[in-house]
Structure formats: C-alpha cells, structure tokens
Design a protein around this motif. Structure first.
Motif, mmCIF file in Angstrom:
data_model
loop_
_atom_site.group_PDB
_atom_site.id
_atom_site.type_symbol
_atom_site.label_atom_id
_atom_site.label_comp_id
_atom_site.label_asym_id
_atom_site.label_seq_id
_atom_site.Cartn_x
_atom_site.Cartn_y
_atom_site.Cartn_z
ATOM 1 N N THR A 1 -2.035 1.526 -4.713
ATOM 2 C CA THR A 1 -2.451 1.415 -6.057
ATOM 3 C C THR A 1 -2.079 2.268 -7.131
ATOM 4 O O THR A 1 -2.176 3.513 -6.816
ATOM 5 N N LYS A 2 -1.761 1.947 -8.453
ATOM 6 C CA LYS A 2 -1.564 2.633 -9.352
ATOM 7 C C LYS A 2 -2.620 3.705 -9.632
ATOM 8 O O LYS A 2 -2.362 4.764 -9.817
ATOM 9 N N SER A 3 -3.984 3.354 -9.623
ATOM 10 C CA SER A 3 -5.026 3.905 -10.149
ATOM 11 C C SER A 3 -5.411 5.184 -8.920
ATOM 12 O O SER A 3 -5.525 6.146 -9.200
ATOM 13 N N HIS A 4 -5.151 4.740 -7.429
ATOM 14 C CA HIS A 4 -5.319 5.676 -6.366
ATOM 15 C C HIS A 4 -4.170 6.839 -6.529
ATOM 16 O O HIS A 4 -4.503 7.894 -6.528
ATOM 17 N N SER B 1 -2.622 7.883 -9.289
ATOM 18 C CA SER B 1 -2.759 8.586 -10.494
ATOM 19 C C SER B 1 -3.968 9.598 -10.412
ATOM 20 O O SER B 1 -3.912 10.918 -10.651
ATOM 21 N N THR B 2 -5.039 9.043 -9.598
ATOM 22 C CA THR B 2 -6.053 10.046 -9.441
ATOM 23 C C THR B 2 -5.690 11.122 -8.264
ATOM 24 O O THR B 2 -6.163 12.151 -8.646
ATOM 25 N N LYS C 1 -3.511 13.645 -10.119
ATOM 26 C CA LYS C 1 -4.093 14.492 -11.115
ATOM 27 C C LYS C 1 -5.141 15.441 -10.365
ATOM 28 O O LYS C 1 -5.151 16.718 -10.793
#
Length: 118
Positions: free
Chosen positions: A22-25, A27-28, A31
């Motif tokens: 997923t994009k959120s995973h 991205s996290t 980071k």
C-alpha cells in the motif's frame, strides 16, 4: 533490501507497484528509513513529482547483513534439491506469481467487486 536489489526501481511508486504494497505502508517505511539516515529522497529538477530514493553509506552494513541472510535462507530452503528440482521450483513459483499478478490486475479493474462484497 528491495532498493539494493532493484536499483532501477527507486521511487515510492515503483515499490508500491512491484511489491504490491500500500502507498501508506511504503510511505511510512521510507520515512522511518529516512529518519534513521539510511536513505535520502531526491526531487527531480525537471519533474517535481518525481522523487528518487537513494541508499546512503550508513546502510551498507545493514545491506551486507541482509544479503547474507537472503543467501543463507535460500541455501536452507533449497537444501537437498537437485539442480533440476531447483529449476522446477523456480518455474512453478514464477507461474504462481504470474497468476497472482493477473488476479490482482483484474481486482484493481473492478472485475472481482462482487466477490469482495461477499
């Protein structure tokens, strides 16, 4: 390890597409790596939306350990198999991955919407 093993796929979009994350995973995770000083994101001068991910020198020992672990895992997983059996495993695994990719593509296009709702 993905960035090291796939240097041509060095954007968050590449990671999402290839790893099916997923994009959120992604991205996290990026980071966290950036905060630890292991990667750097570099914005393209020509396209501000294009941001390449660069592995920094601080990550070298982690990559070395990761490569060692990958080799050891492969050695243990394939222990006792003949070269022909190893080849057959690779062929079957590639077919399974192709089937999964085809299914995910259909799912993304909405063809499996009804089964998802059940």
């Amino acid at each position: 390890m993905f960035l090291h093993n796939n240097p041509k796929h060095n954007t968050a979009a590449d990671i999402v597409k290839i790893r099916k994350s997923t994009k959120s995973h992604v991205s996290t995770s990026l980071k966290a790596l950036e905060n630890k000083g292991l990667i750097e994101r570099i914005q393209s001068a020509r396209n501000k939306k294009h941001i390449e991910i660069v592995i920094l020198n601080k990550a070298e020992s982690i990559i070395k350990d990761g490569m060692k672990a990958q080799k050891e895992f492969a050695k243990n997983a394939l222990d006792g198999l003949t070269e022909e059996e190893k080849y057959m495993c690779m062929v079957v695994f590639n077919k399974i991955c192709a089937n999964a990719d085809a299914y995910l593509k259909k799912y993304a296009e909405g063809e499996n919407e009804k089964s998802f709702l059940l």
